[in-house]
Design a protein around this motif. Structure first.
Motif, short mmCIF file in Angstrom:
data_model
loop_
_atom_site.label_atom_id
_atom_site.label_comp_id
_atom_site.label_asym_id
_atom_site.label_seq_id
_atom_site.Cartn_x
_atom_site.Cartn_y
_atom_site.Cartn_z
N VAL A 236 69.32 -8.00 64.87
CA VAL A 236 70.59 -7.99 65.58
C VAL A 236 70.38 -7.99 67.09
O VAL A 236 71.18 -8.51 67.84
CB VAL A 236 71.45 -6.79 65.16
N GLY A 237 69.27 -7.45 67.54
CA GLY A 237 69.04 -7.41 68.99
C GLY A 237 68.38 -8.66 69.53
O GLY A 237 68.07 -8.73 70.71
N LEU B 124 65.50 -16.49 74.11
CA LEU B 124 64.18 -16.00 74.52
C LEU B 124 63.15 -16.31 73.45
O LEU B 124 63.47 -16.56 72.30
CB LEU B 124 64.23 -14.48 74.74
N GLU C 14 59.02 -12.35 73.88
CA GLU C 14 59.95 -11.53 74.67
C GLU C 14 60.86 -10.71 73.77
O GLU C 14 61.14 -9.55 74.06
CB GLU C 14 60.78 -12.43 75.58
N VAL D 70 59.05 -7.66 72.30
CA VAL D 70 58.87 -6.59 73.28
C VAL D 70 60.21 -5.88 73.53
O VAL D 70 60.30 -4.65 73.47
CB VAL D 70 58.32 -7.16 74.61
N LEU D 71 61.25 -6.67 73.74
CA LEU D 71 62.55 -6.10 74.03
C LEU D 71 63.05 -5.21 72.88
O LEU D 71 63.50 -4.09 73.07
CB LEU D 71 63.55 -7.24 74.26
N VAL E 24 61.05 -1.93 72.38
CA VAL E 24 61.47 -0.89 73.31
C VAL E 24 62.81 -0.32 72.88
O VAL E 24 63.05 0.88 72.94
CB VAL E 24 61.54 -1.45 74.75
N MET E 25 63.69 -1.20 72.39
CA MET E 25 64.98 -0.74 71.90
C MET E 25 64.79 0.30 70.80
O MET E 25 65.57 1.22 70.67
CB MET E 25 65.73 -1.92 71.30
N MET E 26 63.74 0.12 70.00
CA MET E 26 63.52 1.03 68.89
C MET E 26 62.67 2.22 69.29
O MET E 26 62.22 2.99 68.43
CB MET E 26 62.87 0.29 67.74
N LEU F 283 59.71 2.34 71.30
CA LEU F 283 58.32 2.25 71.74
C LEU F 283 58.29 2.06 73.25
O LEU F 283 59.28 1.71 73.86
CB LEU F 283 57.64 1.04 71.08
N THR F 284 57.13 2.27 73.85
CA THR F 284 57.00 1.93 75.26
C THR F 284 56.65 0.45 75.33
O THR F 284 56.15 -0.12 74.36
CB THR F 284 55.88 2.74 75.94
N PRO F 285 56.90 -0.20 76.48
CA PRO F 285 56.58 -1.63 76.58
C PRO F 285 55.11 -1.90 76.25
O PRO F 285 54.78 -2.89 75.59
CB PRO F 285 56.88 -1.96 78.03
N ARG G 140 53.57 -4.35 73.28
CA ARG G 140 52.68 -5.49 73.52
C ARG G 140 51.43 -5.36 72.66
O ARG G 140 50.91 -6.34 72.15
CB ARG G 140 52.31 -5.57 75.01
N LYS H 9 61.24 -20.54 71.49
CA LYS H 9 62.51 -19.80 71.59
C LYS H 9 63.10 -19.61 70.20
O LYS H 9 63.00 -20.49 69.35
CB LYS H 9 63.50 -20.60 72.44
N ASP I 116 56.96 1.52 63.25
CA ASP I 116 56.28 2.74 62.85
C ASP I 116 57.03 4.00 63.26
O ASP I 116 56.46 4.92 63.83
CB ASP I 116 54.88 2.75 63.47
N ARG J 124 63.10 5.53 78.23
CA ARG J 124 63.50 4.37 77.47
C ARG J 124 64.59 3.61 78.22
O ARG J 124 64.63 2.39 78.24
CB ARG J 124 64.00 4.84 76.10
N ASP K 38 62.94 1.60 80.95
CA ASP K 38 62.17 0.52 80.34
C ASP K 38 63.09 -0.61 79.91
O ASP K 38 62.84 -1.79 80.19
CB ASP K 38 61.42 1.03 79.10
N LEU K 39 64.17 -0.24 79.24
CA LEU K 39 65.10 -1.25 78.73
C LEU K 39 65.81 -1.97 79.86
O LEU K 39 65.95 -3.20 79.84
CB LEU K 39 66.15 -0.59 77.83
N VAL L 7 74.52 -5.75 69.53
CA VAL L 7 73.62 -4.68 69.93
C VAL L 7 74.35 -3.34 69.97
O VAL L 7 73.85 -2.31 69.51
CB VAL L 7 73.00 -5.00 71.30
#
Lengths: 404, 282
Positions: free
Chosen positions: A101-102, A107, A111, A114-115, A118-120, A122-124, A128, A147, A168, B25, B28-29, B111
């Motif tokens: 959904v995100g 993109l 990308e 990664v995006l 982070v939404m979930m 994790l750190t960037p 990666r 894309k 995870d 977060r 970051d986002l 989202v």
């Protein structure tokens, strides 16, 4: 498993939605009609829901549409805020209300991963680091810079699913996303679920697919009308869920289901031919003439009658019923009244053994009577080249083209 | 897969909010969303960046012609073209940041409704993307300023202050508009008109001296007016009247400051109030 540690604890959750009778969605309207009615209807989606889920548990949440299960999921996922009650959790939660959904189709996969990572939570950098693993699981390594708008829907689903696996999180919240991709990928997903289960992840699965619940879940919860109807063994939840489905057509405000056989009694149930002779076998293509006799044991405000035709595997092949039984100009039944139900069903069933479950529900909601296996019959005949659960009317022809 | 996860103790889940999920977060986002969106525009199409530069430059060209050749407002000001370009580029940022953010929350419906996402990131990332554009455009402006023969001054070091003030103002308005648009769909139209009014109510096309004194205080109710005026003084014309000079004393700036702060407080308040319920309203 170590001593039970609570992973999710919900206490007295309540959620009411306000549905305006007349929606005002512009300033203009607000200004032009400042005194327009602000009436709204209240819809109680959750009403005092409390439960605990232990760490490492695979927990199923089952319910019909509008039962409140999606609302509950969204409360757990921090998408809605509860009106009352508390939710406490141990660890990081990753919600999967809908796969991918995100994703932004403009993109590239890189990308997006990664995006979304982070939404979930994790750190960037962590995301990666996991990019390769995500792409490998999805078998999309060579498309990392493509894309997403150029991806097929199958590729998208695979990417979303592998991201989910690699994030995870300690707690996974999953909303009916299991049936994705081709058979090979589905097998991979099934393996991954078993692996996660073995790894002691806490997983909450919301679905209306009983087979999935029974296959994976340690425990399950049945929710209806915003209240918990049952928590426990997935098999038992499954049975109650099937029974609940009977009440379809009755009001949403139905209370807990019961067999309450002190209200209505099933006198007899049978299948007959056109001449009225009772049958145990029906040929495919004939009409199934289903007859049931009921008796009211007490005065009741009214009842509806429904049937499930289930095959030998327990699959409800066809469910149907009436809204209410009418006696003159009222639906009320006095004690001692008898009701004869006559149903004619075109026999499109595949050959095999069938069971008829019969349910009687009160007009105001609630089950007055439920009889499992009220009768059974065998379907025979039909096209020997056809298989499946039903025999749909069909035509098929195969010609060899003549050489020119 | 890591089996040795130690989820730790139970913590309360408070539901969705503006910042939701911790500041780490959040930033970051915010950063990732702005950068990827910027890259998409910049690298996505061949002319991506050109377009974002062409728009203010075209406007600049037309206005320069109209106001030096037709109306002669700026023809006797030696630095009029530089002023005009700087003003247009800064206002373009303000307009882009606010205008694009109006529909941002609604556009990200999926989202918002289906993931746990700090709501504030959405409008702010639009503002930040616009800020990236601005910084690229400012390079062009800077070249133009030097080419026009403006003398470098130590006051250039102060320019981050007005820039930050514009950015914060744009961010605050973006927050308020994006969340209001969820309920009131005519916000977009209203804001398009309001932004137009703000453009004319800011001394960009005209130097403030060209306006009769009686209207100075009225124009300086617009918080952008003193900020733009100060950019003019610090960046281009040290001799031009400062914002304080225009209104005759620092006290004259209080109404604008009050409006500025009021808008920011309103934005934070309304966003905080509505953020938890956005998913339900959509």
């Amino acid at each position: 498993m170590p001593a039970a540690v609570t992973a999710i604890e919900a206490r007295g959750l309540e959620k009411t939605f306000r549905i305006p009778t007349h929606r005002i969605d512009s300033f203009k309207e607000r200004i032009v009609r400042p005194f327009a009615s602000r009436d709204y209807r209240e819809l109680r989606a959750l009403d005092g829901v409390s439960f605990e889920i232990e760490r490492g548990e695979f927990f199923g949440i089952v319910g019909r549409n509008g039962s409140g299960k999606s609302t509950l999921l969204k409360l757990l996922a921090s998408i809605y805020r509860a009106d009352a009650g508390t939710i406490r959790m141990a660890g990081r939660l990753a919600p999967f209300i809908e796969l991918g959904v995100g994703f932004n189709v403009e993109l590239s996969a890189r990308e997006n991963v990664v995006l979304n990572g982070v939404m979930m939570g994790l750190t960037p950098q962590e995301t990666r680091d996991r990019l390769d693993a995500v792409l490998a699981f999805a078998e999309l390594e060579q498309f990392v810079d493509l894309k997403l708008k150029n991806y097929s829907s199958g590729m998208l689903v695979r990417l979303a699913f592998s991201l989910m696996m690699e994030v995870d999180a300690d707690i996974l919240l999953i909303d009916e996303v299991l049936a994705v991709g081709d058979a090979a990928f589905q097998q991979k997903c099934a393996d991954a679920f078993h692996e996660m289960k073995a790894a002691g992840k806490t997983i909450v699965l919301v679905t209306h697919e009983m087979a999935t619940v029974e296959e994976y879940c340690h425990r399950a919860m049945l929710i209806d009308s915003g209240r918990i109807q049952h928590i426990g063994d997935p098999g038992e939840v499954g049975r109650r869920y099937v029974r609940l489905n009977f009440e379809r057509g009755s009001d949403v405000g139905a209370g807990p289901s019961s067999d309450g056989s002190d209200e209505v009694r099933l006198l007899d149930a049978w299948i007959e031919d056109a001449g009225g002779t009772r049958l145990t076998n029906v040929e495919q293509g004939d009409t199934i003439r289903l007859r049931v006799e009921l008796e009211a044991l007490r005065d009741i405000a009214g009842v509806g009658v429904g049937f499930i035709l289930a095959n030998a595997d327990g699959v409800g092949v066809f469910e149907f019923g009436t809204e209410a039984v009418v006696d003159g100009d009222t639906t009320a039944l006095a004690a001692g009244k008898r009701v004869r139900v006559e149903a004619e069903v075109e026999n499109l069933l595949a050959p095999g053994r069938y069971f008829v479950h019969c349910g009687v529900n009160r007009v105001g909601g609630g089950v007055a009577l439920y009889v499992h296996n009220a009768l059974d019959f065998v379907v025979y005949g039909g096209d020997p080249h056809a298989r499946g659960v039903v025999a749909l009317p069909h035509q098929i022809e195969a010609r060899v083209e003549r050489a020119r | 897969m890591n089996t040795e996860a130690t989820p730790g103790p139970l913590h309360e889940v408070r539901g969705p909010s503006a910042l939701g999920g911790g500041s780490r977060r959040f930033f970051d986002l915010l950063w990732l969303m702005s950068v990827t969106e910027f890259k998409r525009v910049y690298f996505g199409t061949v002319l991506g960046y050109i377009w974002s530069l062409v728009r203010p430059l075209m406007l600049f060209g037309v206005l320069l012609f109209v106001f030096t050749k037709v109306f002669k407002v700026g023809s006797d000001l030696p630095f009029y073209p530089v002023l005009l370009l700087t003003g247009i580029v800064l206002f373009t940022f303000f307009q882009e940041a606010t205008q694009n953010s109006v529909t941002s929350v609604v556009a990200q419906e999926g989202v918002v409704r289906k993931t746990q996402f700090p709501r504030l990131v959405i409008p702010l990332s639009v503002s930040l993307t616009a800020a990236f554009n601005l910084s690229l455009n400012l390079v062009v402006v800077f070249g133009f300023v030097l080419a026009w023969g403006v003398d470098p001054a130590w006051t250039w070091l102060l320019l981050p202050i007005p820039l930050a003030l514009i950015f914060i103002f744009a961010g605050a308005i973006s927050m308020a508009l994006s969340v209001l648009y969820v309920r009131f769909r005519d916000v977009l139209i209203i804001w398009t008109v309001a932004a137009q009014v703000l453009f004319y109510a800011t001394p960009i096309l005209y130097p403030i001296e060209a306006v009769p004194d009686t209207y100075h205080r009225l124009i300086f109710l617009n918080p952008l007016a003193p900020i733009f005026e100060q950019v003019r003084v610090w960046a281009i014309e040290p001799d031009a009247p400062t914002a304080v000079d225009v209104v005759g004393g620092a006290a004259g700036l209080l109404p604008a400051a009050a409006i500025y702060v009021g808008v920011c407080i309103f934005a934070v308040w309304i966003f905080n109030r509505d953020a938890p319920r956005i998913a339900e309203e959509l």
